[in-house]
Design an enzyme around this catalytic site. Structure first.
Site, PDB file in Angstrom:
ATOM      1  N   SER A 201       2.402  55.496  -7.406  1.00  0.00           N
ATOM      2  CA  SER A 201       3.566  55.426  -8.303  1.00  0.00           C
ATOM      3  C   SER A 201       3.338  54.354  -9.360  1.00  0.00           C
ATOM      4  O   SER A 201       3.694  54.525 -10.530  1.00  0.00           O
ATOM      5  CB  SER A 201       4.832  55.125  -7.502  1.00  0.00           C
ATOM      6  OG  SER A 201       4.781  53.824  -6.980  1.00  0.00           O
ATOM      7  N   ARG A 205       3.076  56.124 -13.053  1.00  0.00           N
ATOM      8  CA  ARG A 205       4.242  55.894 -13.917  1.00  0.00           C
ATOM      9  C   ARG A 205       3.773  55.478 -15.314  1.00  0.00           C
ATOM     10  O   ARG A 205       4.194  56.032 -16.320  1.00  0.00           O
ATOM     11  CB  ARG A 205       5.126  54.811 -13.321  1.00  0.00           C
ATOM     12  CG  ARG A 205       6.349  54.520 -14.181  1.00  0.00           C
ATOM     13  CD  ARG A 205       7.182  53.408 -13.614  1.00  0.00           C
ATOM     14  NE  ARG A 205       7.708  53.751 -12.300  1.00  0.00           N
ATOM     15  CZ  ARG A 205       7.280  53.246 -11.163  1.00  0.00           C
ATOM     16  NH1 ARG A 205       6.309  52.350 -11.175  1.00  0.00           N
ATOM     17  NH2 ARG A 205       7.800  53.614 -10.020  1.00  0.00           N
ATOM     18  N   ASN A 209       3.776  57.984 -18.714  1.00  0.00           N
ATOM     19  CA  ASN A 209       4.536  57.594 -19.904  1.00  0.00           C
ATOM     20  C   ASN A 209       3.657  57.539 -21.140  1.00  0.00           C
ATOM     21  O   ASN A 209       4.035  58.022 -22.217  1.00  0.00           O
ATOM     22  CB  ASN A 209       5.195  56.239 -19.675  1.00  0.00           C
ATOM     23  CG  ASN A 209       6.547  56.377 -19.014  1.00  0.00           C
ATOM     24  OD1 ASN A 209       7.516  56.744 -19.658  1.00  0.00           O
ATOM     25  ND2 ASN A 209       6.606  56.119 -17.723  1.00  0.00           N
TER      26      ASN A 209
END
Lengths: 271, 156
Positions: A201, A205, A209
């Site tokens: 994660s 993440r 993005n």
């Protein structure tokens, strides 16, 4: 846009694929040995400039009245230090510089996303002769995994350092549900999931993005294919997205730093 | 997604940057910041202390002024008393002096009166003698009556 696509078919897919192709150099027989030269060089360059700047400021540092330059760097350092202090109550002499490193490096690697994709592609091709060159190191999953796994290893290192090898394994099997032998397997599975999900994660993440941000710039760049009006419209949309992207760039760098501090702080806690 | 050598290379870059920051960037900067914080704290403490000292000094100054006022009042009162005394003394001294001078003047006057009387007496005696001479000239022979005349002159 047409110029640097001579070797590709001029289709939207071709355009986007071209912009998302790494400059690779194979150093071994399997795909594992493929080196993303652009990611490495851009990451290193950004790091050299960023930390070089910090070092340049720090060399002239004074405890008296600071220069504007020093005040700016102190602002960033103080910000990171306060965040680290508020989460981790212990010796900050490693965690805080680590957090600063993560924050500024990720921030400026993310900020490479503001470089206009097509102008940069033109520049890379005509100034350096590079057909495939990606500007944003954090839009490469290798970079984010490198960061996240380094943090992950540090997390395990500190966990063992604080609790000892026995304490580490004791925690693996006896927390969070309890030290009843029946629960050992559940504890272990739970911890396993936690230890796997944390770096995943953490890295995905940031990667997601930045990758998405890059793709949106490319999609907006496609408007240029529709003519002059479309080019202007696409440019306006790109400007809007870039402004919004400032938030994402800074926020993702901040989140990455905070998670780094949180993970390492958690490693110091005994259950 | 092509995870491979790039990741290791980036991890090495990351490790180098962490080491660099922790070794060369963070400590001097934090040292400077903490030093400045200490300086500011010391400055604030000094300012507080100065404030307190000012209040104390003001109190002391008030005390000194109050004392000085009392003292000056006392001095003025004393001076007033002394002046009164001096005036009294001067008055009595003047009175005494006046009396003394008066007495001396009186004595002088008496003396002068005496002298005047003496000289008048002499003159009167001489006049009387002269008158008597005029009267007696004819009958008195100076040679004959010399003894009498001298006795008379001595008595005058």
């Amino acid at each position: 846009m047409a110029v640097e696509h001579a070797e590709h078919a001029l289709t939207p897919t071709g355009y986007i694929q071209h912009h998302l192709t790494f400059l690779t150099k194979s150093t071994g027989p399997t795909p594992f040995w493929t080196l993303h030269v652009d990611t490495l060089v851009m990451g290193g360059l950004v790091g050299l400039l960023t930390f070089g700047f910090l070092y340049w400021v720090v060399r002239g540092v004074t405890a008296g009245v600071p220069t504007k330059r020093q005040a700016f760097v102190e602002l960033a350092v103080d910000f990171v230090n306060n965040q680290a202090k508020s989460i981790f109550h212990g010796d900050l002499s490693f965690i805080a510089p680590l957090a600063l490193t993560v924050f500024v490096w990720v921030l400026f690697m993310n900020a490479m996303d503001f470089l206009p994709v097509d102008i940069m592609a033109y520049l890379y091709r005509h100034a350096f002769g590079l057909t495939n060159w990606r500007s944003v190191p954090t839009a490469d999953v290798n970079t984010t995994f490198a960061l996240a796994l380094t943090v992950w290893l540090l997390m395990i290192f500190f966990s063992i350092k604080v609790k000892g090898v026995g304490g580490f394994f004791h925690e693996m099997f006896c927390a969070p549900f309890g030290n009843n032998p029946v629960l050992w397997i559940f504890n272990f599975l739970f911890n396993l999931v936690e230890y796997i999900s944390k770096p995943l994660s953490h890295s995905l993440r940031l990667y997601g993005n930045m990758y998405a941000g890059e793709i949106i710039f490319l999609l907006l760049g496609l408007w240029a294919a529709t003519g002059v009006a479309g080019t202007i419209f696409g440019a306006i949309l790109s400007a809007g997205w870039a402004i919004f992207h400032i938030l994402i760039v800074a926020l993702q760098a901040f989140i990455f730093m905070m998670l780094t501090i949180v993970y390492i702080a958690m490693a110091h806690e005994s259950h | 997604m092509n995870i491979g050598l790039t990741m290791l290379a980036q991890a090495i870059s990351f490790a180098i940057f962490i080491w660099f920051t922790a070794r060369f960037v963070w400590p001097p900067l934090m040292k400077a910041v903490e030093e400045r914080q200490k300086k500011i704290a010391d400055g604030l403490a000094a300012a507080d202390k100065g404030q307190q000292e000012l209040v104390q000094a003001q109190g002391r100054a008030q005390d000194v002024i109050g004392g000085a006022k009392l003292q000056s009042q006392e001095l003025i009162a004393n001076a007033q008393k002394r002046v009164d005394e001096m005036i009294d003394q001067a008055k009595s001294a003047a009175k005494l002096e006046g009396e003394r001078q008066l007495l001396a003047a009186r004595a002088n006057i008496d003396q002068e009166v005496q002298q005047a009387r003496e000289s008048l007496r002499g003159q009167v005696a001489a006049l009387a003698l002269a008158g008597a001479e005029q009267v007696l000239m004819r009958e008195v022979d100076i040679t004959k009556h010399k003894e009498v005349l001298d006795k008379l002159g001595a008595r005058l």
